[in-house]
Design a protein around this motif. Sequence first.
Motif, PDB file in Angstrom:
ATOM      1  N   ARG A 278       0.837  -1.204   0.000  1.00 12.25           N
ATOM      2  CA  ARG A 278       0.000   0.000   0.000  1.00 12.25           C
ATOM      3  C   ARG A 278       0.870   1.251   0.000  1.00 12.25           C
ATOM      4  O   ARG A 278       0.580   2.231  -0.689  1.00 12.25           O
ATOM      5  N   ALA A 281       2.419   1.878  -3.433  1.00  9.08           N
ATOM      6  CA  ALA A 281       1.462   2.364  -4.435  1.00  9.08           C
ATOM      7  C   ALA A 281       1.325   3.880  -4.397  1.00  9.08           C
ATOM      8  O   ALA A 281       0.915   4.496  -5.391  1.00  9.08           O
ATOM      9  N   GLU A 282       1.702   4.494  -3.269  1.00 11.09           N
ATOM     10  CA  GLU A 282       1.485   5.932  -3.101  1.00 11.09           C
ATOM     11  C   GLU A 282       2.777   6.740  -2.986  1.00 11.09           C
ATOM     12  O   GLU A 282       2.731   7.974  -2.923  1.00 11.09           O
ATOM     13  N   ASP A 284       7.038   7.267  -4.190  1.00 10.01           N
ATOM     14  CA  ASP A 284       8.146   6.922  -5.079  1.00 10.01           C
ATOM     15  C   ASP A 284       9.432   7.644  -4.694  1.00 10.01           C
ATOM     16  O   ASP A 284      10.376   7.711  -5.478  1.00 10.01           O
ATOM     17  N   SER A 295       9.520  -0.049 -12.766  1.00 14.14           N
ATOM     18  CA  SER A 295       8.200   0.131 -13.395  1.00 14.14           C
ATOM     19  C   SER A 295       7.463  -1.197 -13.505  1.00 14.14           C
ATOM     20  O   SER A 295       6.219  -1.238 -13.423  1.00 14.14           O
ATOM     21  N   MET A 298       5.871  -1.791 -10.183  1.00 17.78           N
ATOM     22  CA  MET A 298       4.718  -0.905  -9.992  1.00 17.78           C
ATOM     23  C   MET A 298       3.525  -1.367 -10.818  1.00 17.78           C
ATOM     24  O   MET A 298       2.375  -1.236 -10.382  1.00 17.78           O
ATOM     25  N   ASP A 299       3.785  -1.898 -12.003  1.00 13.86           N
ATOM     26  CA  ASP A 299       2.675  -2.439 -12.802  1.00 13.86           C
ATOM     27  C   ASP A 299       1.981  -3.564 -12.052  1.00 13.86           C
ATOM     28  O   ASP A 299       0.745  -3.669 -12.060  1.00 13.86           O
ATOM     29  N   ILE A 301       1.953  -3.989  -8.757  1.00 13.44           N
ATOM     30  CA  ILE A 301       1.277  -3.430  -7.584  1.00 13.44           C
ATOM     31  C   ILE A 301      -0.024  -2.755  -7.993  1.00 13.44           C
ATOM     32  O   ILE A 301      -1.087  -2.996  -7.408  1.00 13.44           O
ATOM     33  N   ASN A 302       0.033  -1.914  -9.013  1.00 13.26           N
ATOM     34  CA  ASN A 302      -1.172  -1.196  -9.457  1.00 13.26           C
ATOM     35  C   ASN A 302      -2.214  -2.132 -10.053  1.00 13.26           C
ATOM     36  O   ASN A 302      -3.412  -1.850  -9.998  1.00 13.26           O
ATOM     37  N   GLY A 303      -1.746  -3.249 -10.619  1.00 14.24           N
ATOM     38  CA  GLY A 303      -2.695  -4.221 -11.173  1.00 14.24           C
ATOM     39  C   GLY A 303      -3.285  -5.148 -10.138  1.00 14.24           C
ATOM     40  O   GLY A 303      -4.181  -5.936 -10.443  1.00 14.24           O
ATOM     41  N   GLY A 304      -2.800  -5.050  -8.907  1.00 17.36           N
ATOM     42  CA  GLY A 304      -3.331  -5.877  -7.835  1.00 17.36           C
ATOM     43  C   GLY A 304      -2.938  -7.336  -7.920  1.00 17.36           C
ATOM     44  O   GLY A 304      -3.547  -8.187  -7.248  1.00 17.36           O
ATOM     45  N   THR A 305      -1.924  -7.662  -8.721  1.00 19.24           N
ATOM     46  CA  THR A 305      -1.543  -9.061  -8.913  1.00 19.24           C
ATOM     47  C   THR A 305      -0.297  -9.450  -8.125  1.00 19.24           C
ATOM     48  O   THR A 305       0.039 -10.633  -8.051  1.00 19.24           O
TER      49      THR A 305
END
Length: 407
Positions: A278, A281-282, A284, A295, A298-299, A301-305
């Motif tokens: 969490r 995600a917020e 950097d 990156s 982060m992809d 993390i942002n994709g929730g996978t």
Amino acid sequence: MALQGIVPITIALTEGDFHTLWAPKWREHGQEWQAFLGYGDDVYLFRSTGELLAFIESDARHDLRDHPKWQAFQHEDAARVVPGKRGYCDVIGVPELLAGRPSHENVTGAARAVAVARSLGDVIDSTTIGSFFSSYSVLANLERGADHYAVENGESEWSAVGRAVLSNWDRVVDELDGCYVIPEQDASAVEAAQKKVEAAEEARERARIEEEKAAEEAASQIDPYDASLWGTAGIDPVKIAIEGRTLYTLRTYVDGQPVFLGHFGQIYTFNNRRAMLRWLAEHDEHDLAATATWSEIMDGINGGTLEVTAHPDNTYVFTGLTEDITKGPKEVDTEQMRQAYELLADAADWARDDAVNSVLVANPALQEYIAYMLGGSSGYSPSAPYTAEAEGWRQLENGLVGRFSRF
């Protein structure tokens, strides 16, 4: 058919299955050629793979000797005359294939048979076969595979191919039934050749089984972590058990130097894995954000996978080490100490300070003790009491904990 060189095939005609060699179209000296095993105007077919092998290993004349890949073909083992899965050409059965649905099996089977029939027609200069293929250009689409007939109007085109064959294929088969010659050969030579073929097939099968076993063994030894996003990105979750707590952070190596999740010598640590995700995600503002593969993380993390899973190699347990040092070398888990010292050294290298070296310089007994335990010392043997060593190790742990953002 995307074939090259010289390939063995089996052709199903009215009198049964026959074996031969086919050289699909190739270019030489600016001209395009195609050929079957034969000589002059004759195409040679054989009743068995043994007959075929005996013939090509004899001194009999044939036109494929002039093929640019003939010598390479002849250097293969005796199983070179055995067709592969795509080598069966059911010429007599084309109407039956087209009567079914345009499945992968039916389409590819019809395409193979039609390609061989057309090529034979060209080689024997058959007007009947040439006229048939000139009249029904729709047959060329068989080469496009089953997907071609899965689209709109695909079924109707498949039916058109079937109608063309239904009314004209018998004439093609009749031409092919009369186009070949079966060379006479010595029975003992054929028998010997057949045994060679069977032995070569068995050897190939044994080799295939061994390769499969080796591949399975290799696959079983592959660490699943290496295929994870963490593994491919080269950025690893780190799990640290120290002073009764479990913390998580991240680390990578750039040009052999450690880089932690953190900034200005402070390592950002978290009491649980989800909290770390969490936060990432917020935020950097940390050193890992500048790495080439961040990156990718982060992809995930942002994709929730992405889930945080620390590999055993990246799990560091300090708990109990100081107490074990106090008890004596036999009570210390050498691998546990090796891993713990790795993290201490990495953290100091990343922070670009001499914290670890300063403790070791001030406590020579600890320096020699660590070298002894990790196999890097000679002529030194630790002796009780181990108070100085334990106190020095505690200072190293305290220095590491002091770098953590949360503890």
